[in-house]
Design a protein around this motif. Structure first.
Motif, PDB file in Angstrom:
ATOM      1  N   VAL A   1       0.842  -1.205   0.000  1.00 45.18           N
ATOM      2  CA  VAL A   1       0.000   0.000   0.000  1.00 45.18           C
ATOM      3  C   VAL A   1       0.877   1.255   0.000  1.00 45.18           C
ATOM      4  N   LYS A   2       1.927   1.239   0.786  1.00 44.86           N
ATOM      5  CA  LYS A   2       2.805   2.412   0.875  1.00 44.86           C
ATOM      6  C   LYS A   2       3.445   2.729  -0.472  1.00 44.86           C
ATOM      7  N   VAL A   3       3.871   1.697  -1.187  1.00 43.08           N
ATOM      8  CA  VAL A   3       4.469   1.902  -2.507  1.00 43.08           C
ATOM      9  C   VAL A   3       3.456   2.545  -3.453  1.00 43.08           C
ATOM     10  N   GLN A   4       2.230   2.103  -3.397  1.00 43.62           N
ATOM     11  CA  GLN A   4       1.186   2.664  -4.261  1.00 43.62           C
ATOM     12  C   GLN A   4       0.934   4.145  -3.939  1.00 43.62           C
ATOM     13  N   LEU A   5       0.866   4.458  -2.648  1.00 37.60           N
ATOM     14  CA  LEU A   5       0.604   5.838  -2.235  1.00 37.60           C
ATOM     15  C   LEU A   5       1.785   6.747  -2.593  1.00 37.60           C
ATOM     16  N   ASP A   6       2.986   6.255  -2.385  1.00 39.33           N
ATOM     17  CA  ASP A   6       4.170   7.052  -2.731  1.00 39.33           C
ATOM     18  C   ASP A   6       4.195   7.362  -4.218  1.00 39.33           C
ATOM     19  N   TYR A   7       3.793   6.398  -5.028  1.00 41.35           N
ATOM     20  CA  TYR A   7       3.783   6.610  -6.477  1.00 41.35           C
ATOM     21  C   TYR A   7       2.794   7.722  -6.858  1.00 41.35           C
ATOM     22  N   ILE A   8       1.616   7.721  -6.240  1.00 36.70           N
ATOM     23  CA  ILE A   8       0.619   8.757  -6.548  1.00 36.70           C
ATOM     24  C   ILE A   8       1.133  10.130  -6.123  1.00 36.70           C
ATOM     25  N   GLU A   9       1.750  10.188  -4.945  1.00 34.39           N
ATOM     26  CA  GLU A   9       2.291  11.466  -4.476  1.00 34.39           C
ATOM     27  C   GLU A   9       3.412  11.975  -5.385  1.00 34.39           C
ATOM     28  N   ASP A  10       4.234  11.080  -5.878  1.00 35.07           N
ATOM     29  CA  ASP A  10       5.300  11.489  -6.796  1.00 35.07           C
ATOM     30  C   ASP A  10       4.721  12.090  -8.072  1.00 35.07           C
ATOM     31  N   ARG A  11       3.653  11.525  -8.561  1.00 33.49           N
ATOM     32  CA  ARG A  11       3.006  12.064  -9.763  1.00 33.49           C
ATOM     33  C   ARG A  11       2.459  13.467  -9.511  1.00 33.49           C
ATOM     34  N   LEU A  12       1.874  13.662  -8.335  1.00 31.22           N
ATOM     35  CA  LEU A  12       1.334  14.986  -7.997  1.00 31.22           C
ATOM     36  C   LEU A  12       2.464  16.017  -7.897  1.00 31.22           C
ATOM     37  N   ASP A  13       3.557  15.641  -7.264  1.00 32.57           N
ATOM     38  CA  ASP A  13       4.690  16.568  -7.136  1.00 32.57           C
ATOM     39  C   ASP A  13       5.245  16.952  -8.499  1.00 32.57           C
ATOM     40  N   TYR A  14       5.357  15.978  -9.393  1.00 31.52           N
ATOM     41  CA  TYR A  14       5.891  16.257 -10.719  1.00 31.52           C
ATOM     42  C   TYR A  14       4.974  17.210 -11.488  1.00 31.52           C
ATOM     43  N   ALA A  15       3.671  16.993 -11.373  1.00 31.97           N
ATOM     44  CA  ALA A  15       2.708  17.841 -12.084  1.00 31.97           C
ATOM     45  C   ALA A  15       2.770  19.281 -11.564  1.00 31.97           C
ATOM     46  N   MET A  16       2.936  19.454 -10.254  1.00 28.36           N
ATOM     47  CA  MET A  16       3.025  20.795  -9.688  1.00 28.36           C
ATOM     48  C   MET A  16       4.312  21.500 -10.118  1.00 28.36           C
ATOM     49  N   ASP A  17       5.396  20.768 -10.167  1.00 28.20           N
ATOM     50  CA  ASP A  17       6.660  21.351 -10.630  1.00 28.20           C
ATOM     51  C   ASP A  17       6.548  21.799 -12.083  1.00 28.20           C
ATOM     52  N   SER A  18       5.870  21.004 -12.883  1.00 27.86           N
ATOM     53  CA  SER A  18       5.688  21.357 -14.291  1.00 27.86           C
ATOM     54  C   SER A  18       4.814  22.611 -14.433  1.00 27.86           C
ATOM     55  N   LEU A  19       3.771  22.684 -13.625  1.00 29.16           N
ATOM     56  CA  LEU A  19       2.883  23.856 -13.658  1.00 29.16           C
ATOM     57  C   LEU A  19       3.636  25.115 -13.228  1.00 29.16           C
ATOM     58  N   GLU A  20       4.457  24.976 -12.224  1.00 28.04           N
ATOM     59  CA  GLU A  20       5.234  26.113 -11.731  1.00 28.04           C
ATOM     60  C   GLU A  20       6.180  26.657 -12.810  1.00 28.04           C
ATOM     61  N   LEU A  21       6.812  25.759 -13.532  1.00 28.82           N
ATOM     62  CA  LEU A  21       7.720  26.187 -14.595  1.00 28.82           C
ATOM     63  C   LEU A  21       6.962  26.873 -15.737  1.00 28.82           C
ATOM     64  N   ARG A  22       5.847  26.292 -16.143  1.00 32.37           N
ATOM     65  CA  ARG A  22       5.099  26.852 -17.274  1.00 32.37           C
ATOM     66  C   ARG A  22       4.480  28.200 -16.939  1.00 32.37           C
ATOM     67  N   PHE A  23       4.108  28.399 -15.685  1.00 32.71           N
ATOM     68  CA  PHE A  23       3.480  29.667 -15.293  1.00 32.71           C
ATOM     69  C   PHE A  23       4.513  30.690 -14.825  1.00 32.71           C
ATOM     70  N   GLY A  24       5.742  30.276 -14.749  1.00 34.97           N
ATOM     71  CA  GLY A  24       6.795  31.205 -14.345  1.00 34.97           C
ATOM     72  C   GLY A  24       6.667  31.673 -12.913  1.00 34.97           C
ATOM     73  N   ILE A  25       6.244  30.748 -12.028  1.00 33.53           N
ATOM     74  CA  ILE A  25       6.063  31.074 -10.618  1.00 33.53           C
ATOM     75  C   ILE A  25       7.242  30.523  -9.826  1.00 33.53           C
ATOM     76  N   ASP A  26       7.902  31.383  -9.088  1.00 34.94           N
ATOM     77  CA  ASP A  26       9.013  30.955  -8.241  1.00 34.94           C
ATOM     78  C   ASP A  26       8.494  30.734  -6.850  1.00 34.94           C
ATOM     79  N   ASP A  27       7.973  29.548  -6.613  1.00 33.58           N
ATOM     80  CA  ASP A  27       7.305  29.264  -5.317  1.00 33.58           C
ATOM     81  C   ASP A  27       8.326  28.729  -4.309  1.00 33.58           C
TER      82      ASP A  27
END
Length: 219
Positions: free
Chosen positions: A193-219
């Motif tokens: 279960v932990k491996v599955q949850l970690d994988y979902i969280e990694d996907r969310l982190d990657y998507a947020m990093d991509s959004l930050e770069l495209r919007f030019g936000i230095d968060d």
């Protein structure tokens, strides 16, 4: 170095040569007066020539034996080298086996429901994964506008939604950890279960990093 058995022959050759020289000196003046002396000198010359011939043949035979030994050594050396090359071939086969194993790993990844070898089997994790797919798709489709204030507002809205889902996942992870520590959940089940949850969280982190770069936000 010449072999010991060759010394008597050479000694005989030297002795015969000396005898011939003395005889020829002594009989030099008598050659014309008697055929017997001439025949004796001829016989001595023949014997010396035979000794020379035997000595020459023995030397050639010895040299041939030495050469043959060298050839044998060379042959052995080549054989050893060949064995070494054969070992390299075996190593190459091992490398090939590793390549096959790699291919198997790729097949395992293809069998995974997420395309990365991670299969979401827990019911709650499946719900998190579905919600994450929807949120990530919306974030990827968002286009940054020319107005910086509008971009910040859009980015902050997505950040809140991503954080909310991430907190739910963390809470569920903590719950499963408590079940494992209390003995209500086995280690393999908790780890899965932990491996599955970690994988979902990694996907969310990657998507947020991509959004930050495209919007030019230095968060």
């Amino acid at each position: 170095m010449r072999k010991p058995e060759m010394l008597p022959k050479r000694t005989a050759l030297i002795a015969a040569s000396a005898v011939l020289a003395l005889s020829m000196g002594a009989l030099a003046g008598c050659v014309s007066s008697g055929g017997a002396d001439a025949q004796r000198i001829a016989e001595l010359e023949r014997q010396i020539n035979e000794l020379k011939s035997q000595d020459s043949n023995s030397g050639s035979s010895s040299a041939g034996t030495s050469t043959g030994g060298t050839g044998s050594s060379s042959s052995d050396g080549t054989g050893t080298s060949g064995s070494t090359e054969g070992g390299s071939g075996a190593s190459g086969s091992t490398d090939g086996g590793a390549g096959t194993a790699g291919s198997t790993g790729g097949g395992s990844g293809a069998a995974g429901s997420t395309g990365s070898g991670i299969q979401i089997t827990d019911a709650t994790a499946q719900d998190f994964s579905s919600r994450a797919d929807t949120l990530i798709a919306e974030a990827d489709a968002a286009q940054p506008g020319a107005d910086f204030g509008a971009r910040v507002t859009t980015y902050m809205d997505f950040e809140q939604r991503f954080d909310a889902l991430d907190r739910e996942i963390d809470l569920y992870d903590d719950q499963k950890e408590l079940e494992y520590k209390s003995g209500g959940l086995g280690w393999e089940d908790y780890r899965s279960v932990k491996v599955q949850l970690d994988y979902i969280e990694d996907r969310l982190d990657y998507a947020m990093d991509s959004l930050e770069l495209r919007f030019g936000i230095d968060d």
